[in-house]
Design a protein around this motif. Structure first.
Motif, PDB file in Angstrom:
ATOM      1  N   LEU A 116      -8.986 -70.754 -34.414  1.00 19.90           N
ATOM      2  CA  LEU A 116     -10.195 -69.992 -34.424  1.00 19.90           C
ATOM      3  C   LEU A 116     -10.950 -71.898 -34.521  1.00 19.90           C
ATOM      4  O   LEU A 116     -11.680 -71.688 -33.687  1.00 19.90           O
ATOM      5  N   ALA A 117     -10.225 -72.219 -35.670  1.00 20.90           N
ATOM      6  CA  ALA A 117     -10.842 -73.652 -35.846  1.00 20.90           C
ATOM      7  C   ALA A 117     -10.883 -74.358 -34.150  1.00 20.90           C
ATOM      8  O   ALA A 117     -11.732 -75.287 -33.387  1.00 20.90           O
ATOM      9  N   GLU A 118     -10.102 -74.160 -33.350  1.00 21.80           N
ATOM     10  CA  GLU A 118     -10.222 -74.969 -31.621  1.00 21.80           C
ATOM     11  C   GLU A 118     -11.115 -74.503 -30.593  1.00 21.80           C
ATOM     12  O   GLU A 118     -12.187 -75.192 -29.779  1.00 21.80           O
ATOM     13  N   THR A 119     -10.830 -73.145 -31.013  1.00 19.39           N
ATOM     14  CA  THR A 119     -12.001 -72.198 -30.501  1.00 19.39           C
ATOM     15  C   THR A 119     -13.740 -72.686 -30.356  1.00 19.39           C
ATOM     16  O   THR A 119     -14.550 -72.829 -29.790  1.00 19.39           O
ATOM     17  N   VAL A 120     -13.700 -72.300 -31.406  1.00 21.88           N
ATOM     18  CA  VAL A 120     -15.124 -72.841 -32.456  1.00 21.88           C
ATOM     19  C   VAL A 120     -15.614 -74.668 -32.018  1.00 21.88           C
ATOM     20  O   VAL A 120     -16.412 -75.500 -31.050  1.00 21.88           O
ATOM     21  N   ALA A 121     -14.745 -76.119 -31.739  1.00 23.75           N
ATOM     22  CA  ALA A 121     -14.723 -76.839 -31.757  1.00 23.75           C
ATOM     23  C   ALA A 121     -14.655 -77.450 -30.311  1.00 23.75           C
ATOM     24  O   ALA A 121     -15.602 -78.019 -29.261  1.00 23.75           O
ATOM     25  N   GLY A 122     -14.540 -76.509 -28.803  1.00 24.95           N
ATOM     26  CA  GLY A 122     -14.896 -76.322 -28.082  1.00 24.95           C
ATOM     27  C   GLY A 122     -15.339 -75.180 -27.169  1.00 24.95           C
ATOM     28  O   GLY A 122     -15.268 -74.375 -25.730  1.00 24.95           O
ATOM     29  N   ALA A 123     -16.521 -74.609 -28.102  1.00 25.96           N
ATOM     30  CA  ALA A 123     -17.024 -73.876 -28.457  1.00 25.96           C
ATOM     31  C   ALA A 123     -17.968 -73.871 -26.567  1.00 25.96           C
ATOM     32  O   ALA A 123     -17.728 -72.868 -25.494  1.00 25.96           O
ATOM     33  N   ARG A 124     -18.131 -74.761 -26.059  1.00 25.81           N
ATOM     34  CA  ARG A 124     -19.145 -75.502 -25.227  1.00 25.81           C
ATOM     35  C   ARG A 124     -18.132 -75.382 -24.103  1.00 25.81           C
ATOM     36  O   ARG A 124     -18.488 -74.835 -22.937  1.00 25.81           O
ATOM     37  N   THR A 125     -17.128 -75.982 -24.189  1.00 25.31           N
ATOM     38  CA  THR A 125     -15.815 -76.173 -23.089  1.00 25.31           C
ATOM     39  C   THR A 125     -15.260 -74.444 -22.312  1.00 25.31           C
ATOM     40  O   THR A 125     -15.737 -73.985 -21.632  1.00 25.31           O
ATOM     41  N   THR A 138     -10.736 -64.486 -26.728  1.00 26.26           N
ATOM     42  CA  THR A 138     -10.734 -63.576 -27.437  1.00 26.26           C
ATOM     43  C   THR A 138      -8.765 -62.835 -27.457  1.00 26.26           C
ATOM     44  O   THR A 138      -8.514 -62.643 -28.846  1.00 26.26           O
ATOM     45  N   ALA A 139      -8.826 -63.384 -26.034  1.00 27.27           N
ATOM     46  CA  ALA A 139      -7.463 -62.691 -26.234  1.00 27.27           C
ATOM     47  C   ALA A 139      -6.785 -63.577 -27.341  1.00 27.27           C
ATOM     48  O   ALA A 139      -5.420 -62.771 -28.079  1.00 27.27           O
ATOM     49  N   ARG A 140      -6.482 -64.922 -27.342  1.00 31.92           N
ATOM     50  CA  ARG A 140      -5.492 -65.461 -27.785  1.00 31.92           C
ATOM     51  C   ARG A 140      -5.541 -65.621 -29.417  1.00 31.92           C
ATOM     52  O   ARG A 140      -5.568 -65.509 -30.373  1.00 31.92           O
ATOM     53  N   MET A 141      -7.119 -65.065 -29.744  1.00 28.34           N
ATOM     54  CA  MET A 141      -7.295 -65.034 -31.273  1.00 28.34           C
ATOM     55  C   MET A 141      -7.021 -63.708 -31.966  1.00 28.34           C
ATOM     56  O   MET A 141      -6.156 -63.098 -32.902  1.00 28.34           O
TER      57      MET A 141
END
Length: 579
Positions: free
Chosen positions: A205-214, A225-228
């Motif tokens: 979750l933290a990795e996805t949020v930190a790189g949300a724009r990318t 989403t699948a990874r989460m």
């Protein structure tokens, strides 16, 4: 993901015992209050049994017995309240000390180990595990202590009433012992697995949020989403396992707990009919058994929370195994005699068999200004990580003043050798708060000097030193945040500064001005810069050119241009690009 270690259940119990025994006076008070409370609770059933016996014998006045029963019940309530309050205070003190120890251990973790473990594992240990342990201290430990004290004293009271009255309680043992052993044998691993899954979910979750724009720019939303979903599925599976353990353990214990009271009434009636025990004894034994089984039920119920707390404690203490030990002060004092940095045969590999640095022999004299240049992937950042003690060499040694960096306490090392990268963090609070983190005793004049040195005084005046750096519209722009980070570095006053592309977010002109200002205020200090722009190398006393994990050239800007080697080629390429 490689998570931080976990200590054994034996080590966790030993540590918890040491923490509690650090407060012998408070512990004695707690045990004494619980003992008195339990004694009062055992007196009332005995008096009630005598009252039943007296009524059966035809005694009309029961006022004295009733008053005594009421007095003991009130005394028990008062003592129990004091006991629970004292237990809660002791528990909170122990948990507070454990929190402080954990924070100290966490801050002594090598940066490389934190990066390897990932933010998810560190975050869940700092939040979920600490919170779980606090809940255990507030509720499970006091309830368990009350239950154990009550069980011990009630069994003694039953024996005094008549040994036969203990038999129904003893029949619980062959039922509860195997199911409790089955549960305890699986619960710790189950809860450790559950909490590890929390860490993996938090990391994703933290990795996805930190790189949300990318993620959005590269259209990777479905993949993330699948990874989460997979991480949540693992957490769900781990939680289902512990739920299954509870669904087997608790119903069996709840059913078994009801049997002794029934058996006591039946056995007591037969014993009374045979004249082996008085009616007062049967009444008291029944009330004792009911009280005893109630406390056993409470004890078994809190076993689940104690297992969660034990798993959390094992995870918190696991951080200590990775934390750098605090050594004696002798090492830093010896290091202070002279502060030359030296690498001897140093090599480093992030994974076995894939060396990033090879056979580095290097001495950086105190007060030298050294620039490290080279193509991307040459090993520049890895080299400065070794020089700052962030990573330890896979082969060879790194010393400062002939003392291995590994032998210097991390807090002392960070005060002597400071690292600033292009990644920096601005804490919530004011501009002044962020500056004072580096030097809590700094006055207004010192703060201004640091800001002026990095070219930040003008905008700092405009913003105000007491302006908040949080909330919408209050965040600093990246270049200003980088200037603030550099100002903090100056305030910390280390003898060696390591700048890993620390001015890369500034414009070329601003970066040039900042580096010239830094040169003025850092005179006499060792400065090692990973050069993003080659004018940094031009101004340095010495230039190290890296390629393929080795230092291929070493000399001043002028000397290396004369050699017409790798550095000269870089210089021509940089100037040819019109930079």
């Amino acid at each position: 993901m490689t998570v931080l270690p976990v200590v054994s259940s034996q080590e966790a119990r030993r540590h918890a015992r040491r923490l509690v025994l650090k407060h012998p006076g408070e512990l004695a008070t707690v045990l004494g209050l619980h003992g008195l409370s339990t004694a009062c609770g055992l007196t009332a059933p005995r008096l009630l049994g005598d009252l039943v016996e007296d009524v059966r014998a035809g005694v009309d006045s029961v006022s004295t017995a009733a008053v005594l029963i009421l007095a003991f019940v009130l005394a028990q309530s008062l003592l129990l309240g004091l006991a629970v309050s004292s237990t809660a205070r002791l528990s909170e003190k122990v948990v507070a000390e454990l929190r402080e120890e954990f924070l100290d251990d966490l801050l002594r973790l090598p940066l490389a180990r934190v990066e390897e473990a990932g933010v998810g594992d560190v975050l869940t240990r700092s939040t979920r595990d600490v919170d779980a342990l606090a809940r255990v201290a507030r509720y499970a430990l006091p309830s368990t202590l009350v239950a154990l004290t009550t069980i011990a004293t009630t069994v003694g009271a039953l024996l005094l009433t008549g040994w036969l009255m203990v038999v129904p309680v003893l029949l619980l043992v062959p039922v509860l012992w195997p199911v409790t052993r089955w549960y305890l044998g699986r619960a710790r691993e189950g809860y450790l697995r559950e909490r590890t899954s929390y860490a993996q979910t938090a990391e994703t979750l933290a990795e996805t949020v930190a790189g949300a724009r990318t993620v959005e720019a590269l259209s990777r939303v479905p993949q993330r989403t699948a990874r989460m979903d997979r991480a949540v599925e693992k957490t769900y599976g781990a939680q289902r396992h512990t739920l299954w353990l509870r669904s087997v353990f608790l119903p069996v214990t709840d059913t078994a707990i009801a049997l002794p009271t029934v058996l006591t009434v039946v056995l007591g009636g037969l014993a009374y009919d045979q004249g082996w025990v008085s009616l007062a004894g049967v009444t008291a034994a029944t009330l004792y058994t009911q009280q005893l089984t109630g406390q056993i039920d409470i004890l078994l119920f809190w076993q689940d929370k104690l297992q969660v707390g034990g798993a959390s404690l094992a995870r918190l203490l696991g951080v200590r195994q990775e934390a750098d030990p605090e050594h004696a002060a002798a090492a830093p004092e010896r290091a202070a005699a002279h502060r030359d940095l030296r690498l001897s045969g140093a090599g480093f590999a992030y994974t076995d068999g894939q060396e990033v640095l090879r056979d580095i022999d290097l001495t950086i004299r105190q007060g030298e200004r050294v620039a490290v240049v080279g193509p991307s992937g040459a090993g520049k950042t890895t080299l400065v990580r070794l020089l700052t003690g962030t990573d330890r060499p896979s082969t060879g040694t790194v010393t400062v003043g002939d003392v291995p960096l590994a032998d210097i306490p991390r807090s002392t090392l960070r005060a002597e050798i400071a690292l600033v990268t292009q990644d920096h963090h601005i804490f919530r609070g004011t501009l002044r708060d962020n500056l004072l983190l580096a030097a809590p005793e700094a006055d207004e004049k010192e703060l201004r000097a640091a800001l002026e040195a990095v070219g930040a005084w003008d905008w700092a005046c405009e913003t105000g030193l007491d302006a908040s750096l949080q909330g919408p519209g209050a965040e600093l722009a990246p270049d200003r945040a980088q200037q603030l980070s550099l100002a903090r570095l100056l305030l910390s006053d280390p003898h060696t500064l390591v700048l890993d592309e620390a001015t890369s977010l500034l414009s070329p002109r601003s970066a040039r001005d900042v580096e010239r200002s830094l040169a003025a205020v850092t005179a006499g200090r060792t400065v090692i810069s990973v050069a993003h722009r080659l004018h940094t190398a031009h101004d340095a006393d010495r230039v190290l050119v890296m390629d393929g994990g080795r230092i291929v050239e070493d000399g001043s800007h002028t000397e290396l241009l004369r050699k017409d080697g790798a550095y000269a080629a870089l210089w021509r390429s940089w100037h040819g690009a019109g930079v």
